[in-house]
Enzyme design. Structure first.
Site: not given
Length: 276
Positions: A96-97
């Protein structure tokens, strides 16, 4: 991996199951803690016993980062094992960057080059210049958070925005806008199973894209409902299950019991595929 290779694997295995490798040392069988690398040994046993029933594995990176350098080493050993032993499996770094462009470039290099994952989950809040670096890699995918399965999703994702030409929910604006980004053909989308009624609207916007679907099982999502509204001609779904499979037992039979749970889901998927 290409989309066609993923679709072919789904057809061969009669499965579109993704298994989440979210390893918590307080939940794994205690006898593994005596080993040098209990996280990797747990993952290896799960993989060895389920790889023929699923098409994807998804390590949640937080569960490895929490253990510092040892956790990162376990992650690297896990992805190396998958790439060497089961290169047909689609791998997802659930990281979830999402940051400014040059930082995203480094995140992309870390997960898509160094660790050699096939894909990574990314957050869209900072816009195209934070996501496009992940889309620049050939035969790699960015899986965009579109409509998630958590309760807080209603804080923003389903709110209507007056800024658009049509007053629509924010998640629709996100998906529509993402289609204009460079190399958008390398996008997939996270859509929670607990939001099954939204799949019809999402499919109007991205009829051909793959959707990664968490929330089936423990979180209350229905496999049948997701498939009814979300499946396309190429299947187009990766249904994730984590805890229900990997923690089916905390005894020495954990890998066997994980297989049993994965088999139950795979058999349901086979019935759905044969029905279609």
């Amino acid at each position: 991996m290409t989309t066609l290779q993923l679709v072919n694997q789904i057809k061969q295995k009669k499965s579109f199951l993704c298994i989440g490798l979210d390893v918590d040392l307080t939940k794994i069988p205690q006898h593994l803690l005596e080993l040098e690398d209990p996280i990797f040994e747990f993952n290896k046993a799960i993989i060895d016993n389920t790889h023929d029933l699923c098409v994807s594995y998804k390590p949640n990176i937080a569960f490895y980062e929490a253990y510092g350098l040892k956790g990162w080493q376990s992650l690297k050993k896990t992805i190396n094992y998958l790439n060497e032993k089961h290169p047909e499996i689609f791998t997802i770094a659930d990281a979830k960057r999402g940051d400014i462009g040059n930082t995203s470039t480094m995140y992309a290099k870390a997960f898509l080059e160094d660790l050699n994952f096939d894909s990574i989950t990314v957050a869209p809040y900072m816009g195209k210049d934070s996501v496009e670096p992940f889309l620049a890699f050939e035969n790699k995918f960015a899986i965009l958070l579109a409509l998630t399965s958590n309760e807080g999703a209603f804080d923003f994702q389903t709110k209507k925005s007056p800024e658009t030409s049509e007053v629509e929910e924010l998640y629709k604006t996100v998906i529509k806008t993402s289609k204009t980004w460079k190399n958008s053909q390398n996008l997939m989308y996270v859509v929670g199973a607990t939001k099954a009624e939204y799949f019809t609207e999402i499919r109007k916007i991205v009829p051909n894209s793959f959707l990664l679907v968490p929330g089936v099982g423990v979180q209350g999502g229905s496999l049948q409902e997701v498939c009814k509204y979300g499946m396309n001609e190429s299947i187009g779904l990766l249904i994730n299950s984590s805890r229900a499979i990997i923690y089916a037992s905390n005894g020495k039979d954990f890998a066997e019991m994980a297989r049993n749970e994965a088999l139950k889901i795979q058999q349901q998927m086979e019935i759905i595929l044969n029905t279609d």
